[in-house]
Each structure stands twice: as C-alpha cells, then as structure tokens.
Scaffold this active site. Structure first.
Site, PDB file in Angstrom:
ATOM      1  N   LYS A  13       0.827  -1.207   0.000  1.00 39.22           N
ATOM      2  CA  LYS A  13       0.000   0.000   0.000  1.00 39.22           C
ATOM      3  C   LYS A  13       0.859   1.255   0.000  1.00 39.22           C
ATOM      4  O   LYS A  13       0.526   2.242  -0.655  1.00 39.22           O
ATOM      5  CB  LYS A  13      -0.943   0.002   1.207  1.00 39.22           C
ATOM      6  CG  LYS A  13      -2.144  -0.901   1.049  1.00 39.22           C
ATOM      7  CD  LYS A  13      -3.157  -0.657   2.156  1.00 39.22           C
ATOM      8  CE  LYS A  13      -4.378  -1.538   1.989  1.00 39.22           C
ATOM      9  NZ  LYS A  13      -5.399  -1.297   3.024  1.00 39.22           N
ATOM     10  N   ASP A  68      -8.985   2.186   4.051  1.00 44.44           N
ATOM     11  CA  ASP A  68      -9.600   0.921   4.415  1.00 44.44           C
ATOM     12  C   ASP A  68     -10.355   0.470   3.186  1.00 44.44           C
ATOM     13  O   ASP A  68     -11.107   1.253   2.577  1.00 44.44           O
ATOM     14  CB  ASP A  68     -10.538   1.044   5.617  1.00 44.44           C
ATOM     15  CG  ASP A  68     -10.777  -0.326   6.248  1.00 44.44           C
ATOM     16  OD1 ASP A  68      -9.791  -0.951   6.699  1.00 44.44           O
ATOM     17  OD2 ASP A  68     -11.927  -0.781   6.269  1.00 44.44           O
ATOM     18  N   SER A  69     -10.106  -0.736   2.798  1.00 44.64           N
ATOM     19  CA  SER A  69     -10.663  -1.188   1.532  1.00 44.64           C
ATOM     20  C   SER A  69     -10.961  -2.669   1.593  1.00 44.64           C
ATOM     21  O   SER A  69     -10.509  -3.398   2.480  1.00 44.64           O
ATOM     22  CB  SER A  69      -9.676  -0.899   0.395  1.00 44.64           C
ATOM     23  OG  SER A  69      -8.427  -1.500   0.662  1.00 44.64           O
ATOM     24  N   ASP A 154      -6.810  -9.287  -5.940  1.00 49.61           N
ATOM     25  CA  ASP A 154      -6.541  -8.880  -7.319  1.00 49.61           C
ATOM     26  C   ASP A 154      -6.599 -10.039  -8.318  1.00 49.61           C
ATOM     27  O   ASP A 154      -7.163  -9.882  -9.410  1.00 49.61           O
ATOM     28  CB  ASP A 154      -5.189  -8.175  -7.434  1.00 49.61           C
ATOM     29  CG  ASP A 154      -5.189  -6.782  -6.813  1.00 49.61           C
ATOM     30  OD1 ASP A 154      -6.265  -6.292  -6.423  1.00 49.61           O
ATOM     31  OD2 ASP A 154      -4.097  -6.181  -6.721  1.00 49.61           O
ATOM     32  N   LYS A 178      -3.102  -0.759 -12.968  1.00 53.96           N
ATOM     33  CA  LYS A 178      -3.910  -0.787 -11.748  1.00 53.96           C
ATOM     34  C   LYS A 178      -3.956   0.593 -11.097  1.00 53.96           C
ATOM     35  O   LYS A 178      -5.028   1.062 -10.694  1.00 53.96           O
ATOM     36  CB  LYS A 178      -3.349  -1.818 -10.763  1.00 53.96           C
ATOM     37  CG  LYS A 178      -4.122  -1.878  -9.461  1.00 53.96           C
ATOM     38  CD  LYS A 178      -3.522  -2.860  -8.472  1.00 53.96           C
ATOM     39  CE  LYS A 178      -4.247  -2.783  -7.137  1.00 53.96           C
ATOM     40  NZ  LYS A 178      -3.689  -3.689  -6.126  1.00 53.96           N
ATOM     41  N   ARG A 184      -8.551   2.585  -5.218  1.00 51.20           N
ATOM     42  CA  ARG A 184      -7.714   3.553  -4.503  1.00 51.20           C
ATOM     43  C   ARG A 184      -7.419   4.760  -5.376  1.00 51.20           C
ATOM     44  O   ARG A 184      -7.387   5.887  -4.896  1.00 51.20           O
ATOM     45  CB  ARG A 184      -6.417   2.902  -4.025  1.00 51.20           C
ATOM     46  CG  ARG A 184      -6.622   2.051  -2.807  1.00 51.20           C
ATOM     47  CD  ARG A 184      -5.312   1.618  -2.155  1.00 51.20           C
ATOM     48  NE  ARG A 184      -5.611   0.503  -1.279  1.00 51.20           N
ATOM     49  CZ  ARG A 184      -5.555  -0.775  -1.638  1.00 51.20           C
ATOM     50  NH1 ARG A 184      -5.163  -1.112  -2.847  1.00 51.20           N
ATOM     51  NH2 ARG A 184      -5.872  -1.719  -0.785  1.00 51.20           N
TER      52      ARG A 184
END
Length: 198
Positions: A13, A68-69, A154, A178, A184
């Site tokens: 991240k 947060d995902s 993914d 991506k 994101r």
C-alpha cells in the site's frame, strides 16, 4: 519537503500511494507508519480508515492518510466488505481468503458474480480536522485465480469496461494499469483537492 504518513504496515500500500502521490505532488513525501497498530473495530470502511489515520496522526504529529478497503460481492450482500482481510480467519492469509471466497461462489453463475472493490481514504491533520473520500471499482469475480501481480483479491477480480474476449484479472495487470484505474486511484482522485491544501 512536506511529509504525510500513510497509516499502514503494508509495504504494498505504501508503494501504491507513493506512486499515486508522485503523479500529482512530487513535493510531497509519503512515509510509512511504524507505530502501534490500532484495533480496527469499525463496521464501515470509513470508520476503520479514521481509526487508523487518527492513530498515525497522534503517534507521528504528521498529517495522516489511511485507506480501508475490501471487496464487496453483491450475491453475498456486500461481504466480505470490511472483513475482507480476515475472511478466512485472523491470519490475514490472502490465498486462503481468495480460496474461501471462490469456494463460496462455486455454484454461482457468471452473471451473478458481480462485485466491486471499495476504498475509503481518511485524512486526519494534527489539529484534529478530518475528511473521508470513497472510490468504487466495479467488476466481477473470476472462477479461478489468475496472474501473479497485485495482492489480496486482485487475481480473482475482473474489472468492468474491458474488451470482450480480452478480459483479465487485476492480477494480470501491470502496476501502472492498476494505479490508473483502481478503487484507490478513484478515492485518491477525490482526495486531490485536500492534498493541494497541505
């Protein structure tokens, strides 16, 4: 150079956010968070993002960002959702999470495998001001994992708006592809007006 702290211990991240920020503010340095991990006991993405950003801002004295995902599957009523990282248990095993999700959908026909990645980014300043933004990336789940790129879900997520017959999972995309289209990236686009004020 001004710095912001990304409230995560996940190096993937940090790399993703560094690339996103560099595209719009090359004078802004994103640093990783090395403090204690707060308990994420929120029941929404926004609540958990704020918990993490508040902890990082308090620990470092810097403006903090937290994401947060997760993946939300329509036929599962939006699950795994906020529990995406723990779907197969507290070990946060990405492969086990994917395998469990695919097993749960094994008898679900392709038209009903719709899902979306959701990302909420929270920004918390040392003065206590807060904001959240959201990005959603629609698609569907593949029948099996494919591709070694990305992380998490993914390799099982096929984004919408691809050429028919040439569809790929995000695990088969390059990092640049991506970063240009992800949940994101979409949340980050909504965050840009706030970053310009830092």
């Amino acid at each position: 150079m001004p710095r912001i702290v990304l409230a995560t211990h996940n190096p993937h991240k940090v790399e993703e956010f560094q690339a996103l920020v560099a595209g719009v503010r090359d004078d802004l340095e994103v640093v990783g968070y090395d403090g204690p991990e707060p308990v994420e006991d929120g029941v929404t993405f926004a609540a958990n993002a704020l918990i993490k950003a508040r902890a990082a801002a308090a620990h470092t004295g810097l403006t903090a960002l937290a994401d947060d995902s997760g993946i939300c599957v329509d036929v599962l009523g939006g699950a795994p959702g906020v529990f995406s990282a723990y779907w197969a248990g507290h070990a946060k095993d990405a492969v086990a999470n994917r395998e469990l999700l695919l097993d749960q959908l094994a008898d679900v026909a392709d038209p009903h495998r719709t899902a979306q990645f959701v990302s909420v980014i929270a920004l918390v300043r040392p003065d206590g001001s807060e904001a959240t933004v959201e990005g959603r990336w629609p698609g569907r789940l593949a029948a099996a994992a494919s591709g070694a790129g990305g992380f998490g879900y993914d390799p099982v997520f096929i984004p919408d708006a691809q050429e028919p017959g040439a569809e790929r999972t995000v695990g088969e995309w390059s990092a640049a592809e991506k970063n240009a289209q992800s949940h994101r990236a979409r949340a980050f686009a909504a965050l840009l007006p706030l970053l310009r004020t830092l």
